[in-house]
Write a protein that holds these residues in place. Structure first.
Motif, mmCIF file in Angstrom:
data_model
loop_
_atom_site.group_PDB
_atom_site.id
_atom_site.type_symbol
_atom_site.label_atom_id
_atom_site.label_comp_id
_atom_site.label_asym_id
_atom_site.label_seq_id
_atom_site.Cartn_x
_atom_site.Cartn_y
_atom_site.Cartn_z
ATOM 1 N N HIS A 191 3.782 -10.045 8.524
ATOM 2 C CA HIS A 191 3.780 -11.291 9.349
ATOM 3 C C HIS A 191 3.533 -12.361 8.556
ATOM 4 O O HIS A 191 2.629 -12.545 8.029
ATOM 5 C CB HIS A 191 3.196 -11.073 10.711
ATOM 6 N N ARG A 192 4.265 -13.633 8.866
ATOM 7 C CA ARG A 192 4.132 -14.845 7.891
ATOM 8 C C ARG A 192 2.656 -15.301 8.136
ATOM 9 O O ARG A 192 1.974 -16.020 7.328
ATOM 10 C CB ARG A 192 5.207 -15.752 8.221
ATOM 11 N N HIS A 193 2.187 -15.328 9.212
ATOM 12 C CA HIS A 193 0.718 -15.655 9.804
ATOM 13 C C HIS A 193 -0.529 -14.669 9.058
ATOM 14 O O HIS A 193 -1.333 -15.307 8.938
ATOM 15 C CB HIS A 193 0.607 -15.774 11.182
ATOM 16 N N CYS A 194 0.024 -13.822 8.393
ATOM 17 C CA CYS A 194 -1.026 -12.874 7.941
ATOM 18 C C CYS A 194 -0.885 -12.457 6.447
ATOM 19 O O CYS A 194 -1.496 -11.620 5.934
ATOM 20 C CB CYS A 194 -0.947 -11.442 8.757
ATOM 21 N N ARG A 195 -0.061 -13.351 5.829
ATOM 22 C CA ARG A 195 0.054 -12.966 4.278
ATOM 23 C C ARG A 195 -1.187 -13.516 3.361
ATOM 24 O O ARG A 195 -1.672 -14.512 3.974
ATOM 25 C CB ARG A 195 1.265 -13.677 3.884
ATOM 26 N N GLN A 196 -1.311 -12.824 2.309
ATOM 27 C CA GLN A 196 -2.111 -13.366 1.343
ATOM 28 C C GLN A 196 -3.674 -13.135 2.040
ATOM 29 O O GLN A 196 -4.504 -14.062 1.512
ATOM 30 C CB GLN A 196 -1.944 -14.979 1.013
ATOM 31 N N GLN A 197 -3.763 -12.143 2.771
ATOM 32 C CA GLN A 197 -4.904 -11.972 3.211
ATOM 33 C C GLN A 197 -5.435 -10.284 2.941
ATOM 34 O O GLN A 197 -6.352 -9.691 3.376
ATOM 35 C CB GLN A 197 -5.093 -11.938 4.923
ATOM 36 N N GLY A 198 -4.415 -9.784 1.884
ATOM 37 C CA GLY A 198 -4.671 -8.423 1.638
ATOM 38 C C GLY A 198 -4.047 -7.574 2.477
ATOM 39 O O GLY A 198 -4.088 -6.243 1.986
ATOM 40 N N LYS A 199 -3.466 -7.906 3.422
ATOM 41 C CA LYS A 199 -2.964 -6.713 4.317
ATOM 42 C C LYS A 199 -1.700 -5.965 3.748
ATOM 43 O O LYS A 199 -1.752 -4.692 4.044
ATOM 44 C CB LYS A 199 -2.247 -7.273 5.576
ATOM 45 N N GLY A 200 -0.930 -6.829 2.978
ATOM 46 C CA GLY A 200 0.269 -5.932 2.298
ATOM 47 C C GLY A 200 -0.270 -4.745 1.482
ATOM 48 O O GLY A 200 0.254 -3.543 1.541
ATOM 49 N N SER A 201 -1.262 -5.082 0.582
ATOM 50 C CA SER A 201 -1.876 -4.207 -0.191
ATOM 51 C C SER A 201 -2.533 -3.214 0.260
ATOM 52 O O SER A 201 -2.321 -1.857 0.118
ATOM 53 C CB SER A 201 -3.077 -4.789 -1.276
ATOM 54 N N ILE A 202 -3.182 -3.416 1.353
ATOM 55 C CA ILE A 202 -3.948 -2.331 2.298
ATOM 56 C C ILE A 202 -3.176 -1.486 2.809
ATOM 57 O O ILE A 202 -3.236 -0.342 2.863
ATOM 58 C CB ILE A 202 -5.070 -3.146 3.295
ATOM 59 N N LEU A 203 -2.087 -2.074 3.770
ATOM 60 C CA LEU A 203 -1.050 -1.234 4.171
ATOM 61 C C LEU A 203 -0.286 -0.235 3.247
ATOM 62 O O LEU A 203 -0.083 0.990 3.448
ATOM 63 C CB LEU A 203 0.039 -2.186 4.896
ATOM 64 N N LEU A 204 0.014 -0.897 2.070
ATOM 65 C CA LEU A 204 0.737 -0.026 1.230
ATOM 66 C C LEU A 204 -0.188 1.048 0.575
ATOM 67 O O LEU A 204 0.331 2.332 0.573
ATOM 68 C CB LEU A 204 1.104 -0.750 0.015
ATOM 69 N N TRP A 205 -1.533 0.639 0.229
ATOM 70 C CA TRP A 205 -2.359 1.743 0.084
ATOM 71 C C TRP A 205 -2.603 3.136 1.051
ATOM 72 O O TRP A 205 -2.545 4.114 0.861
ATOM 73 C CB TRP A 205 -3.955 1.046 -0.400
ATOM 74 N N ARG A 206 -2.787 2.559 2.333
ATOM 75 C CA ARG A 206 -2.694 3.436 3.334
ATOM 76 C C ARG A 206 -1.542 4.329 3.500
ATOM 77 O O ARG A 206 -1.485 5.770 3.755
ATOM 78 C CB ARG A 206 -3.024 2.880 4.602
ATOM 79 N N TYR A 207 -0.267 3.885 3.260
ATOM 80 C CA TYR A 207 0.980 4.445 3.461
ATOM 81 C C TYR A 207 0.817 5.680 2.196
ATOM 82 O O TYR A 207 1.482 6.755 2.366
ATOM 83 C CB TYR A 207 2.028 3.579 3.283
ATOM 84 N N LEU A 208 0.482 5.061 1.084
ATOM 85 C CA LEU A 208 0.681 6.185 -0.021
ATOM 86 C C LEU A 208 -0.354 7.155 0.078
ATOM 87 O O LEU A 208 0.111 8.487 -0.193
ATOM 88 C CB LEU A 208 0.346 5.381 -1.523
ATOM 89 N N GLN A 209 -1.522 7.103 0.576
ATOM 90 C CA GLN A 209 -2.453 7.968 0.783
ATOM 91 C C GLN A 209 -1.981 9.024 1.982
ATOM 92 O O GLN A 209 -2.231 10.092 1.740
ATOM 93 C CB GLN A 209 -3.553 7.355 1.508
ATOM 94 N N TYR A 210 -1.234 8.418 2.860
ATOM 95 C CA TYR A 210 -0.764 9.197 4.049
ATOM 96 C C TYR A 210 0.519 10.113 3.284
ATOM 97 O O TYR A 210 0.567 11.105 3.634
ATOM 98 C CB TYR A 210 -0.143 8.159 4.963
ATOM 99 N N LEU A 211 1.247 9.482 2.512
ATOM 100 C CA LEU A 211 2.493 10.191 1.826
ATOM 101 C C LEU A 211 1.867 11.501 1.018
ATOM 102 O O LEU A 211 2.625 12.408 1.001
ATOM 103 C CB LEU A 211 3.470 9.546 0.876
ATOM 104 N N ARG A 212 0.846 11.118 0.417
ATOM 105 C CA ARG A 212 -0.023 12.213 -0.047
ATOM 106 C C ARG A 212 0.040 13.464 0.472
ATOM 107 O O ARG A 212 0.024 14.753 0.114
ATOM 108 C CB ARG A 212 -1.121 11.986 -0.822
ATOM 109 N N CYS A 213 -0.301 13.323 1.981
ATOM 110 C CA CYS A 213 -0.570 14.495 2.645
ATOM 111 C C CYS A 213 0.586 15.100 3.464
ATOM 112 O O CYS A 213 0.523 15.998 3.990
ATOM 113 C CB CYS A 213 -1.469 13.920 3.910
ATOM 114 N N LEU A 214 1.968 14.628 3.220
ATOM 115 C CA LEU A 214 3.015 15.097 3.705
ATOM 116 C C LEU A 214 3.470 16.205 2.862
ATOM 117 O O LEU A 214 3.611 15.889 1.306
ATOM 118 C CB LEU A 214 4.027 14.024 3.840
ATOM 119 N N PRO A 215 3.921 17.342 3.152
ATOM 120 C CA PRO A 215 4.324 18.602 2.140
ATOM 121 C C PRO A 215 5.501 17.799 1.732
ATOM 122 O O PRO A 215 6.207 17.287 2.333
ATOM 123 C CB PRO A 215 4.657 19.566 3.294
ATOM 124 N N ARG A 216 5.890 18.300 0.494
ATOM 125 C CA ARG A 216 6.880 18.235 -0.338
ATOM 126 C C ARG A 216 6.959 17.093 -1.230
ATOM 127 O O ARG A 216 7.662 17.266 -2.182
ATOM 128 C CB ARG A 216 8.219 18.459 0.388
#
Ligand SMILES: CC(=O)SCCNC(=O)CCNC(=O)[C@H](O)C(C)(C)COP(=O)(O)OP(=O)(O)OC[C@H]1O[C@@H](n2cnc3c(N)ncnc32)[C@H](O)[C@@H]1OP(=O)(O)O
Length: 208
Positions: free
Chosen positions: A128-153
């Motif tokens: 969201h435009r009000h929340c940029r440049q606060q590290g949120k994009g990087s944090i969400l991407l990191w959490r998402y990639l960690q989560y994907l690691r746990c999905l089979p295949r």
């Protein structure tokens, strides 16, 4: 643990802080919205997703990675490949992915979900435009990639981005694959790849 993941591929919502509960007898209303929550998106989130997407892309380039119908399609077909970050119940950032089965992304990947594939195509990450440049994009991407690691295949994630965002994705661990065959209007893109390392790696390192 692994059985838990394969029987239920969906991300169970989790909270960064305990949900607020105001128990004072003076306050009849109980506030139960979590301060911060990460969860898979559903078709019910499509409007909030599209509002953020429209502001982020249409106002800048006139083009959106996903139309509202495509958002609805992907959230209906493969909600387990999406993630939203909610604060006080409001969507502040999201990722939408789908399955893909070829070495590189082709134009048809923009509108296609291939089930049971080893590759996730990350269509869009937006904050969201009000929340940029606060590290949120990087944090969400990191959490998402960690989560994907746990999905089979799943073995890797692919995305395309404009040249100026290549350093952002490199910082998150993506490698540049070169110019993409995909174009949107006059825009051209670089293709980026992230190796997920497989379930065995995830079991050892992420506790999933
Ligand atoms: C696959 C895709 O979806 S590609 C398209 C990505 N999404 C968009 O472009 C939509 C509009 N932009 C956004 O939503 C956000 O700005 C994102 C997702 C690009 C980044 O999320 P943010 O929370 O703002 O970034 P975060 O705070 O984690 O990191 C900041 C870093 O992002 C990079 N970055 C963010 N926006 C830009 C930009 N417009 N130009 C260049 N670099 C940028 C920089 O490396 C910056 O680091 P710096 O502050 O040291 O210069």
């Amino acid at each position: 643990m692994a059985e838990q993941v394969s029987s239920s591929p969906f991300l169970r919502p989790f909270f960064l802080k305990t949900p607020l509960r105001v128990s004072s007898p003076l306050r009849q209303r109980r506030h139960t919205l979590p301060a911060s929550e990460f969860r898979n998106l559903t078709p019910q989130d499509a409007i909030s997703v599209f509002e953020i997407e429209r502001e982020a892309f249409i106002s800048v380039s006139g083009e959106c990675p996903l139309t509202l119908d495509e958002v609805l399609n992907f959230l209906g077909q493969c909600p387990e490949l999406s993630m939203g970050w909610f604060e006080e119940g409001q969507l502040v950032a999201f990722i939408i992915g789908s399955g893909w089965d070829k070495e590189t992304l082709a134009q048809e990947a923009m509108t296609t979900h291939i089930p049971d594939s080893q590759t996730v195509h990350i269509h869009v990450l937006s904050v969201h435009r009000h929340c940029r440049q606060q590290g949120k994009g990087s944090i969400l991407l990191w959490r998402y990639l960690q989560y994907l690691r746990c999905l089979p295949r799943l073995r890797r994630a692919l995305l395309v981005c404009e040249e100026f965002l290549v350093p952002f994705y490199q910082k998150a661990g993506f490698k540049e694959k070169g110019p993409s065959a995909i174009t949107v209007g006059a825009l051209s893109f670089m293709e980026m790849e992230y190796q997920l390392g497989g379930l065995a790696y995830a079991r050892r390192n992420s506790g999933c």
